[in-house]
Every structure is written in structure tokens, then in C-alpha cells.
Scaffold this motif. Structure first.
Motif, PDB file in Angstrom:
ATOM      1  N   TYR A  79       0.936  -1.120  -0.010  1.00 31.19           N
ATOM      2  CA  TYR A  79       0.150   0.059  -0.041  1.00 31.19           C
ATOM      3  C   TYR A  79       0.771   1.303  -0.059  1.00 31.19           C
ATOM      4  O   TYR A  79       0.311   2.187  -0.326  1.00 31.19           O
ATOM      5  CB  TYR A  79      -0.880   0.152   1.138  1.00 31.19           C
ATOM      6  N   ASP A  80       2.227   1.071   0.543  1.00 31.93           N
ATOM      7  CA  ASP A  80       2.851   2.355   0.376  1.00 31.93           C
ATOM      8  C   ASP A  80       4.226   2.110   0.411  1.00 31.93           C
ATOM      9  O   ASP A  80       4.802   0.950   0.408  1.00 31.93           O
ATOM     10  CB  ASP A  80       2.728   2.905   2.045  1.00 31.93           C
ATOM     11  N   ILE A 104     -11.417  10.033   1.752  1.00 30.79           N
ATOM     12  CA  ILE A 104     -10.997  10.814   3.118  1.00 30.79           C
ATOM     13  C   ILE A 104     -10.828   9.647   3.992  1.00 30.79           C
ATOM     14  O   ILE A 104     -11.388   8.663   4.326  1.00 30.79           O
ATOM     15  CB  ILE A 104     -11.903  11.776   3.845  1.00 30.79           C
ATOM     16  N   GLU A 105      -9.503   9.725   4.858  1.00 30.77           N
ATOM     17  CA  GLU A 105      -9.150   8.775   5.722  1.00 30.77           C
ATOM     18  C   GLU A 105      -8.905   9.554   7.313  1.00 30.77           C
ATOM     19  O   GLU A 105      -8.282  10.628   6.756  1.00 30.77           O
ATOM     20  CB  GLU A 105      -7.775   8.057   5.253  1.00 30.77           C
ATOM     21  N   GLY A 106      -8.906   8.722   8.132  1.00 30.52           N
ATOM     22  CA  GLY A 106      -8.776   9.567   9.373  1.00 30.52           C
ATOM     23  C   GLY A 106      -7.362  10.151   9.667  1.00 30.52           C
ATOM     24  O   GLY A 106      -7.115  11.172  10.555  1.00 30.52           O
ATOM     25  N   GLY A 107      -6.336   9.523   9.156  1.00 25.91           N
ATOM     26  CA  GLY A 107      -5.075  10.207   9.380  1.00 25.91           C
ATOM     27  C   GLY A 107      -4.865  11.377   8.689  1.00 25.91           C
ATOM     28  O   GLY A 107      -3.765  12.036   8.902  1.00 25.91           O
ATOM     29  N   ASP A 108      -5.645  11.979   7.609  1.00 27.75           N
ATOM     30  CA  ASP A 108      -5.690  13.223   6.983  1.00 27.75           C
ATOM     31  C   ASP A 108      -6.472  14.280   7.755  1.00 27.75           C
ATOM     32  O   ASP A 108      -6.523  15.330   7.526  1.00 27.75           O
ATOM     33  CB  ASP A 108      -5.972  13.203   5.837  1.00 27.75           C
ATOM     34  N   VAL A 109      -7.142  13.787   8.921  1.00 25.92           N
ATOM     35  CA  VAL A 109      -7.977  14.663   9.418  1.00 25.92           C
ATOM     36  C   VAL A 109      -7.710  14.921  11.060  1.00 25.92           C
ATOM     37  O   VAL A 109      -7.655  13.914  11.698  1.00 25.92           O
ATOM     38  CB  VAL A 109      -9.536  13.959   9.443  1.00 25.92           C
ATOM     39  N   ILE A 149      -1.829   5.381  -5.152  1.00 32.70           N
ATOM     40  CA  ILE A 149      -2.357   4.611  -4.225  1.00 32.70           C
ATOM     41  C   ILE A 149      -2.248   5.233  -2.414  1.00 32.70           C
ATOM     42  O   ILE A 149      -2.764   5.073  -1.762  1.00 32.70           O
ATOM     43  CB  ILE A 149      -1.866   3.106  -4.032  1.00 32.70           C
ATOM     44  N   VAL A 150      -0.864   6.211  -2.592  1.00 32.42           N
ATOM     45  CA  VAL A 150      -0.674   6.973  -1.492  1.00 32.42           C
ATOM     46  C   VAL A 150      -1.500   8.165  -1.349  1.00 32.42           C
ATOM     47  O   VAL A 150      -1.216   8.981  -0.193  1.00 32.42           O
ATOM     48  CB  VAL A 150       0.973   7.199  -1.336  1.00 32.42           C
ATOM     49  N   ALA A 151      -2.286   8.652  -1.968  1.00 27.97           N
ATOM     50  CA  ALA A 151      -3.050   9.832  -2.027  1.00 27.97           C
ATOM     51  C   ALA A 151      -4.330   9.412  -1.566  1.00 27.97           C
ATOM     52  O   ALA A 151      -5.114   8.556  -2.151  1.00 27.97           O
ATOM     53  CB  ALA A 151      -3.170  10.580  -3.324  1.00 27.97           C
ATOM     54  N   LEU A 206       2.189  10.197   3.831  1.00 25.65           N
ATOM     55  CA  LEU A 206       0.982   9.195   3.523  1.00 25.65           C
ATOM     56  C   LEU A 206      -0.416   9.973   4.018  1.00 25.65           C
ATOM     57  O   LEU A 206      -1.196  10.103   3.392  1.00 25.65           O
ATOM     58  CB  LEU A 206       1.142   7.787   4.056  1.00 25.65           C
ATOM     59  N   HIS A 207      -0.249  10.577   5.114  1.00 26.85           N
ATOM     60  CA  HIS A 207      -1.496  11.264   5.708  1.00 26.85           C
ATOM     61  C   HIS A 207      -0.854  12.339   6.607  1.00 26.85           C
ATOM     62  O   HIS A 207       0.569  12.564   6.677  1.00 26.85           O
ATOM     63  CB  HIS A 207      -2.012  10.276   6.678  1.00 26.85           C
ATOM     64  N   LEU A 208      -1.807  13.276   6.566  1.00 23.51           N
ATOM     65  CA  LEU A 208      -1.200  14.641   7.351  1.00 23.51           C
ATOM     66  C   LEU A 208      -0.491  14.346   8.737  1.00 23.51           C
ATOM     67  O   LEU A 208       0.297  15.128   9.113  1.00 23.51           O
ATOM     68  CB  LEU A 208      -2.569  15.723   7.726  1.00 23.51           C
TER      69      LEU A 208
END
Length: 303
Positions: free
Chosen positions: A33-34, A132-137, A158-160, A196-198
Motif C-alpha cells: 500500500y505504501d 477521506i481517511e482519518g490520518g488526514d483529519v 495509491i498513497v493519495a 502518507l497522511h497529514l
């Protein structure tokens, strides 16, 4: 269950902690995935289930010490269920089911027994085109900070994980919040160049401090906005190598208690110098999958 998440650091009362049980075989190169997982798959150093179960148990013990109610996903045979932050998140008293990579849908089913405890009117799922995924929020009082990728080649990565539609969805759903988005650096092949995320390059801690990594942001003015918001003197700036090892992905039990990886020597020293209690745990094996403490926790209730 009445949810309450107003920020990242108020006293934690209930959380979903992922599980490494029955994690499945080492993924094929094609299924990575990454870029960090890919690196360890190729090197033969991908983490074992046994090691990861020990690491997650250490976190569970810290939660027990602080009297936090811990839910775990129902175990699905041969399924990676470590990163609960990807599959859902809470803003105020609303649970948002994430639109995740399609082959991870069963992970959401494994926490449905927890979601069933929440008022149905307080559970929502965005339409299919909203990614949207929780790691970005990151919820921060009046603000919701959201990591995204605005490149025209979004669908090639796939990492976006969070698109502009995801940002717009949160802004519309929570009109009283100030929603601020950040364009993140993405790489399929180089983990040192991939946010990968914020929460892989930024996280607020305490009442007014933050951990930050400049190179994770594609737009310098967006990075600078965060510096100005928190104040340069309140920011712990991590190096590229520290970002690679996920130094920004610690987890706050309260405004003064932080769970951190035991090898984060420079960060942990700075935290203690600034009055934090640091609960050190081993998490270096889980970090090989480009996720750490915040990624494997889904807070439900904070005071």
C-alpha cells in the motif's frame, strides 16, 4: 455511547485500538500500500505478527494504566487490522466512516459492533466519490486540518488518500468549523519523500504546541501558516529521517501525557523538557508499514 472529540489532546476516555492478531502473510510486492512497506517486503524485514502483537499490547497496557476504555476490532483471519485511524474518525459527536481502499472494507465491518453503540443519526458515510481517511483529519478546537493531494494525477497514487471532495464534504458537514487543507508530498517509491497522511508530518500536542516536518508539505505557505498559527517557539521540527520513522505520529492521552516510540530520543527529550509525561513503548516494527501510534488508534471520547 455519546461521542466527543473536540481536539487531539483532551483527556482520553474511550478509543478503538487496532489489532495485529491474524495479520496474514507478508504481502506481495504488488500488494504493498505504501513505499515503506514495499521497502521492507523487498528487504525481507517486514514485521512479524508476533512482534506487532507485543507492541500493540504495550499500548493497551498504557491505556489501562490511565483508565481508558479500549475497544478492539473483531479479528478477521489473515487481515491487517492495525490501522484503525484509516477506517473512521470522530469530529465533535459524529462518527464518519471513511471511504477507504475497497479491499479494506471488511476492516470497517470488524468495528461495526462499536459503531452500533452510537446513535444512528450521529453516524455518517460520505458518497463514493469522496475520498477521506482519518490520518488526514486533525481536529483542533474550532479548526479541522485536512491533508490532501491536489495534483491532477491524484488517481495515479495509491498513497493519495484524501481528495478535494473529501475536504469539501467535511466543510459542508461541519459549517461551524474552520476547515483548512494542506497539499501533501506523495511518492509511491520513496518513503522519505512520502507524507502518507497529514499526521505523518504534523500533529498538535499539549495546549499550543506541534510536531512538524516542512518537507511533507508541497506548498511552503501552507507549512508557514502552521508555523505562524502555533508559533515557532512552540514547534518541534523533525528531520526527514525522523519523519521516515514516524516521529510526528505519537498519541496524546491528555494535554500532558503522550505515548511515544522509545527510540524517538530527540523528540522524547524535548517533550519532557517541555513538561510532558512521556509513556515510551516499542513500536518500531509497526512503523515499518508507514504508520505508528496515531494511525493505530481511533479516539471516541475525550473530556
Amino acid at each position: 455511547m455519546k461521542l466527543n472529540i473536540k481536539n487531539e489532546t483532551s483527556r482520553l476516555r474511550a478509543v478503538i485500538l487496532g489489532t495485529a492478531e491474524s495479520n496474514g502473510p507478508v504481502p506481495s510486492i504488488e500488494d504493498a500500500y505504501d513505499p515503506k512497506s514495499l521497502e521492507h517486503i523487498k528487504a525481507g524485514t517486514y514485521p512479524t505478527e508476533e512482534d506487532m502483537v507485543v507492541e500493540m499490547d504495550a499500548v493497551a497496557k498504557v491505556f489501562e494504566k490511565y483508565d481508558v476504555k479500549v475497544y478492539r476490532p473483531k479479528v478477521i483471519k489473515d487481515c491487517n487490522q492495525i490501522f484503525t485511524r484509516d477506517i473512521g474518525f470522530v469530529i465533535d459527536d459524529v462518527f464518519i466512516k471513511a471511504n477507504i481502499l475497497p479491499d479494506r472494507e471488511e476492516e470497517l465491518n470488524a468495528i461495526q459492533y462499536v459503531i452500533d453503540k452510537i446513535d444512528k443519526d450521529k453516524v455518517t458515510r460520505p458518497p463514493e466519490e469522496v475520498h477521506i481517511e482519518g490520518g488526514d483529519v486533525i481536529v483542533w478546537n474550532d479548526y479541522v486540518f485536512i491533508g490532501t493531494y491536489r495534483g491532477k494525477d491524484y488517481s495515479d497514487y495509491i498513497v493519495a488518500r484524501t481528495n478535494q471532495a473529501g475536504v469539501d464534504y467535511i466543510a459542508n458537514k461541519f459549517p461551524r468549523k474552520k476547515v483548512k487543507s494542506f497539499n501533501l508530498r506523495k511518492s509511491q517509491t520513496n518513503a522519505m519523500e512520502n507524507a502518507l497522511h497529514l499526521d505523518c508530518c504534523f500533529q498538535p500536542i499539549g495546549k499550543d504546541k506541534a510536531i512538524l516536518h516542512k518537507n511533507g508539505f508541497l506548498e511552503e505557505d501552507e507549512y508557514q501558516w502552521l508555523v505562524d498559527f502555533f508559533g515557532k517557539e512552540n514547534i518541534f521540527e523533525i528531520t526527514k529521517e525522523e519523519m521516515y520513522y514516524m516521529n510526528s505520529n505519537v498519541f496524546s492521552i491528555s494535554e500532558n501525557v503522550i505515548i511515544s516510540e522509545k527510540n524517538f530520543t530527540r523528540l522524547n527529550s524535548w517533550l519532557r523538557e517541555n513538561g510532558f509525561i512521556v509513556e515510551e513503548v516499542p513500536y518500531a516494527e509497526i512503523a515499518k508499514q508507514e504508520g505508528l501510534l496515531r494511525c493505530s488508534t481511533l479516539p471516541l471520547i475525550r473530556d
